[in-house]
Design a protein around this motif. Structure first.
Motif, short mmCIF file in Angstrom:
data_model
loop_
_atom_site.label_atom_id
_atom_site.label_comp_id
_atom_site.label_asym_id
_atom_site.label_seq_id
_atom_site.Cartn_x
_atom_site.Cartn_y
_atom_site.Cartn_z
N ALA A 210 0.85 -1.19 0.00
CA ALA A 210 0.00 0.00 0.00
C ALA A 210 0.89 1.23 0.00
O ALA A 210 1.96 1.24 0.62
N ASP A 211 0.45 2.27 -0.72
CA ASP A 211 1.10 3.58 -0.66
C ASP A 211 0.47 4.37 0.47
O ASP A 211 -0.77 4.51 0.52
N VAL A 212 1.31 4.88 1.38
CA VAL A 212 0.80 5.53 2.58
C VAL A 212 1.40 6.93 2.71
O VAL A 212 2.63 7.09 2.75
N ASP A 213 0.52 7.95 2.74
CA ASP A 213 0.94 9.32 3.06
C ASP A 213 0.76 9.50 4.56
O ASP A 213 -0.37 9.56 5.05
N VAL A 214 1.87 9.59 5.28
CA VAL A 214 1.81 9.67 6.74
C VAL A 214 1.64 11.12 7.19
O VAL A 214 0.83 11.42 8.08
N ASP A 215 2.42 12.05 6.62
CA ASP A 215 2.31 13.50 6.85
C ASP A 215 2.04 13.86 8.31
O ASP A 215 1.02 14.49 8.64
N PRO A 216 2.96 13.52 9.21
CA PRO A 216 2.68 13.71 10.64
C PRO A 216 2.85 15.15 11.09
O PRO A 216 3.59 15.95 10.50
N LEU A 217 2.17 15.48 12.18
CA LEU A 217 2.40 16.70 12.94
C LEU A 217 3.14 16.29 14.21
O LEU A 217 2.67 15.44 14.96
N VAL A 218 4.31 16.88 14.42
CA VAL A 218 5.13 16.55 15.57
C VAL A 218 5.05 17.70 16.57
O VAL A 218 5.39 18.84 16.23
N THR A 219 4.58 17.43 17.78
CA THR A 219 4.52 18.45 18.83
C THR A 219 5.67 18.23 19.80
O THR A 219 5.94 17.09 20.19
N MET A 220 6.33 19.32 20.19
CA MET A 220 7.49 19.24 21.08
C MET A 220 7.32 20.22 22.24
O MET A 220 7.06 21.41 22.01
N VAL A 221 7.46 19.72 23.45
CA VAL A 221 7.38 20.55 24.66
C VAL A 221 8.60 20.23 25.50
O VAL A 221 8.82 19.08 25.87
N GLY A 222 9.41 21.25 25.81
CA GLY A 222 10.62 20.96 26.57
C GLY A 222 11.36 22.19 27.00
O GLY A 222 10.81 23.31 27.07
N LEU A 223 12.66 22.01 27.27
CA LEU A 223 13.54 23.08 27.76
C LEU A 223 14.69 23.29 26.80
O LEU A 223 15.11 22.37 26.10
N GLY A 224 15.20 24.52 26.78
CA GLY A 224 16.36 24.83 25.96
C GLY A 224 17.36 25.64 26.76
O GLY A 224 17.10 26.12 27.87
N TYR A 225 18.56 25.80 26.16
CA TYR A 225 19.63 26.57 26.79
C TYR A 225 20.42 27.28 25.71
O TYR A 225 20.76 26.67 24.68
N ARG A 226 20.75 28.55 25.94
CA ARG A 226 21.51 29.34 24.97
C ARG A 226 22.95 29.49 25.44
O ARG A 226 23.20 29.86 26.58
N PHE A 227 23.88 29.19 24.54
CA PHE A 227 25.30 29.34 24.84
C PHE A 227 25.84 30.60 24.17
O PHE A 227 25.52 30.90 23.04
#
Length: 227
Positions: A210-227
């Motif tokens: 089967a041909d499958v178009d997945v086309d996901p939406l990825v949600t990201m929740v987290g922490l970051g740090y700037r150098f």
């Protein structure tokens, strides 16, 4: 009063970490992939099975990103993650059955635009780039093998999914906190143009595909740090 004045002077003298050329930003998050699946009908040995379709379950993993600021408003981001494990299903053969599962890694590179002033505490951004999704560790479920057995299969089936290359688009926001505002609370969504062909090789029956178009939406929740 002298004490308060000294504290105020100290706080005002703390350097503000800005989104400026040469800044490096790392972010870690809980990333959830939510596929928006569109599937062709399954075919068996070249014959279409009307009313059938494949589906892909949601999955979560550790998301990791690194951004290098090229200027005050533009950066390049690399997106990586620990493997996502997805359940695969087939509908239209009576009850919906588990086809099996697969793991995938979605390395992505994006050019990002940061529209606000470099020293702002709340910094939205947009990104556009490319994604290459690699599928591995594909397995056919016991339920699917039993179904193939009733149709005349002479052994266990083998599942494979084609790797995918496509566009990716992103929207996110950083909210700085801490005395020097190096730490970031990050929220982001990433859309990926992900198309694949799922193929099950069934001994004695041929190939189910089967041909499958997945086309996901990825949600990201987290922490970051700037150098």
């Amino acid at each position: 009063m002298k004490l308060f004045a000294a504290l105020a002077t100290l706080l005002l003298s703390v350097p503000t970490m800005a989104y400026e050329a040469g800044t490096f930003i790392v972010r870690g998050s809980v990333a959830t992939v939510s596929p928006d699946v569109s599937s062709s009908s399954l075919s068996l040995g070249g014959a279409e099975l009307p009313g059938t379709a494949a589906d892909v379950d949601d999955a979560s993993a550790l998301g990791l990103t690194g951004t290098y600021m090229l200027s005050d408003h533009f950066g390049v981001e690399v997106v990586a993650a620990s493997p996502f494990s997805h359940g695969l299903e087939v509908s239209g053969l009576g009850d919906t059955i588990s086809l099996g599962e697969t793991s995938q890694l979605p390395p992505t590179v994006l050019l990002q635009w940061y529209p606000m002033q470099p020293s702002t505490s709340v910094q939205p951004y947009l990104g556009l780039g490319v994604n290459y999704t690699v599928f591995f560790d594909e397995e056919v479920s016991g339920a699917a093998n039993r179904l193939f057995g009733t149709l005349g299969a002479t052994g266990n089936a083998d599942l494979s999914l084609e790797n995918s290359f496509g566009l990716a688009a992103e929207a996110g926001v950083d909210m700085a906190f801490g005395a020097d505002r190096r730490w970031l609370l990050n929220l982001a969504v990433l859309w990926v143009d992900l198309d694949t062909e799922a193929k099950v090789s069934v001994p004695g029956l041929g190939n189910v595909s089967a041909d499958v178009d997945v086309d996901p939406l990825v949600t990201m929740v987290g922490l970051g740090y700037r150098f």
